[in-house]
Design a protein around this motif. Sequence first.
Motif, short mmCIF file in Angstrom:
data_model
loop_
_atom_site.label_atom_id
_atom_site.label_comp_id
_atom_site.label_asym_id
_atom_site.label_seq_id
_atom_site.Cartn_x
_atom_site.Cartn_y
_atom_site.Cartn_z
N SER A 79 14.62 -31.49 -10.51
CA SER A 79 14.38 -30.08 -10.84
C SER A 79 14.34 -29.85 -12.35
O SER A 79 14.09 -28.73 -12.80
CB SER A 79 15.50 -29.21 -10.23
OG SER A 79 16.77 -29.61 -10.72
N THR A 80 14.59 -30.90 -13.14
CA THR A 80 14.58 -30.77 -14.59
C THR A 80 13.80 -31.91 -15.22
O THR A 80 13.70 -33.00 -14.65
CB THR A 80 16.02 -30.78 -15.15
OG1 THR A 80 15.98 -30.73 -16.58
CG2 THR A 80 16.77 -32.02 -14.71
N THR A 131 14.46 -32.69 -18.53
CA THR A 131 15.22 -32.93 -19.76
C THR A 131 15.34 -34.42 -20.02
O THR A 131 15.61 -35.21 -19.11
CB THR A 131 16.62 -32.31 -19.66
OG1 THR A 131 16.49 -30.92 -19.39
CG2 THR A 131 17.40 -32.52 -20.96
N GLY A 157 15.15 -36.21 -16.53
CA GLY A 157 15.67 -35.50 -15.38
C GLY A 157 16.79 -36.31 -14.75
O GLY A 157 17.74 -36.73 -15.42
#
Length: 221
Positions: free
Chosen positions: A91-92, A94, A121
């Motif tokens: 969901s990320t 990063t 992520g």
Amino acid sequence: MASCKPSATPVDTNAKLSASNDIPFDDPTLYRSLAGALQYLTFARPDISYTVQQLCLFMHNLMVKHMNALKRIIRYLQGTLDHGLHFYPSSTSTLVSYTEADWGECPDTHRSTSCYYVFLGDNLISWSSKRQATLSKSSAEAEYRDNPVQHQCTKHIEMDIHFVSEKVERGEVRVHHVPSRYQVADIFTKGLPLILFEDFRASLSVRRPPVSTVGADSSHN
């Protein structure tokens, strides 16, 4: 070696291997062939990266203890053939990098073994374990030399420090302290107790595949 009992971890928690005080190994070709194959395997099995890196330091000065350590990796792999590096929807997006160095622990050179690993992520996408090329005079210097973001951009430790400080001040890089019990990077720099090793291995998403239901469904046909 095929009949050897599987090992729970690829390396024990004793001091690092050294080049001295043992019987020379009489088949260097076999050792180099196996070590080379294990190097390729680290692309899919980051959990053996540290051990393989250590063994590759002795390609030209082999001792029986080095071959015994290599056999331990093979026994470990024998018991974890169903393990592999897994990737999952995240969901990320990063990008997070972790670094670690065990300052001056090489018994022969007192150089540090350093590592980094990077998550995008929830997925591990890059990692490295290696012995530093030069001697670090402090643990802080060893850590700065280990930083994968900036080390290739600078040549001197003073410039490394200013580079990182500037990135932190600008908010481009955030630096956090990680307590030892959560320092997964240790799996790339030293031998660990079994429970900690298995916990860190799972944190890297090196695990068994999900249980398949295909067989159960077909049994009702």
